[in-house]
Design a protein around this motif. Structure first.
Motif, PDB file in Angstrom:
ATOM      1  N   ASP A  35      16.952   7.728 -14.422  1.00  0.00           N
ATOM      2  CA  ASP A  35      16.380   7.650 -13.083  1.00  0.00           C
ATOM      3  C   ASP A  35      14.881   7.934 -13.047  1.00  0.00           C
ATOM      4  N   CYS A  39       9.583   4.731 -10.241  1.00  0.00           N
ATOM      5  CA  CYS A  39       9.429   5.584  -9.064  1.00  0.00           C
ATOM      6  C   CYS A  39       8.067   6.264  -9.098  1.00  0.00           C
ATOM      7  N   GLU A  56      23.185   7.306  -4.996  1.00  0.00           N
ATOM      8  CA  GLU A  56      22.668   7.074  -3.647  1.00  0.00           C
ATOM      9  C   GLU A  56      21.745   8.199  -3.179  1.00  0.00           C
ATOM     10  N   TRP A  58      19.794   9.965  -5.006  1.00  0.00           N
ATOM     11  CA  TRP A  58      18.517   9.749  -5.674  1.00  0.00           C
ATOM     12  C   TRP A  58      17.727   8.641  -4.988  1.00  0.00           C
ATOM     13  N   ARG A  59      18.383   7.543  -4.603  1.00  0.00           N
ATOM     14  CA  ARG A  59      17.681   6.440  -3.931  1.00  0.00           C
ATOM     15  C   ARG A  59      17.087   6.887  -2.605  1.00  0.00           C
ATOM     16  N   ARG A  60      17.843   7.693  -1.840  1.00  0.00           N
ATOM     17  CA  ARG A  60      17.317   8.193  -0.558  1.00  0.00           C
ATOM     18  C   ARG A  60      16.120   9.116  -0.790  1.00  0.00           C
ATOM     19  N   LYS A  62      14.123   9.118  -3.391  1.00  0.00           N
ATOM     20  CA  LYS A  62      13.025   8.310  -3.924  1.00  0.00           C
ATOM     21  C   LYS A  62      12.229   7.668  -2.784  1.00  0.00           C
ATOM     22  N   GLU A  63      12.913   7.251  -1.735  1.00  0.00           N
ATOM     23  CA  GLU A  63      12.228   6.650  -0.585  1.00  0.00           C
ATOM     24  C   GLU A  63      11.511   7.711   0.248  1.00  0.00           C
TER      25      GLU A  63
END
Length: 197
Positions: A35, A39, A56, A58-60, A62-63
């Motif tokens: 991951d 980024c 998920e 991590w994706r949130r 990251k944003e």
């Protein structure tokens, strides 16, 4: 390593020492989830290195991470203050009937909403002026850790082509426990949960 320790310690009301943290991490390999790619630097340090998120969550993160404007770390000695206050509290419990003492509030901020990190009545190094003030009054020892990772650092700069910093790192100042007097321990005693007499 010291920055990683400071970031991780801010999330706990019972932080460990820098030495124990480094010992625990020695020998760990890179992130198995992969991951760390694609980024921002803020997202890497917050979502990967500090929170160890995956999937998920991590994706949130990251944003969300690049929207942060500042992430000011406490003094390294302030983290020691929280750790030593916890030791002081444990010693107090051992000498008194613990049923008459308020419990130490154990909280891991990684399990809370990252946007609402304030938790009243909990001793953290982060955003706690009393902890920072006591840290300034305790004896400290300062060390530069640049030499510990010199060969790894040189290889990284050679491999990445990144520009080396013009100045070395700042010294890491932690509480010098061997130089503490009873007065210093009394300062720490002001921070711990109270016990009835």
């Amino acid at each position: 390593m010291a920055s990683y320790w400071a970031a991780d310690s801010k999330l706990h009301s019972t932080p460990g020492s820098l030495a124990s943290f480094i010992a625990e991490l020695t020998g760990q390999g890179p992130d198995a989830q992969g991951d760390s790619v694609n980024c921002s630097l803020a997202a890497f340090f917050i979502c990967n290195a500090t929170l160890h998120l995956t999937g998920e969550s991590w994706r949130r993160c990251k944003e969300w991470a690049p929207s942060l404007t500042a992430n000011k770390s406490p003094l390294h000695a302030a983290i020691d203050v929280v750790r030593l206050a916890r030791i002081f509290y444990a010693a107090r419990l051992a000498t008194r009937n613990s049923t008459h003492c308020k419990p130490w509030p154990v909280v891991d901020l990684r399990k809370l909403d990252p946007l609402s990190r304030k938790k009243s009545g909990v001793l953290f190094a982060l955003d706690n002026p009393a902890v920072a003030e006591i840290a300034r009054q305790l004896p400290q020892k300062c060390e530069r850790l640049d030499g510990l990772f010199e060969s790894v650092t040189q290889k990284w700069f050679a491999r990445t082509g990144a520009q080396k910093p013009r100045l070395g790192s700042k010294p890491i100042c932690t509480v010098d426990i061997d130089a503490m007097t009873p007065t210093h321990w009394q300062l720490l005693g002001r921070l711990v949960p109270k016990c009835l007499h």
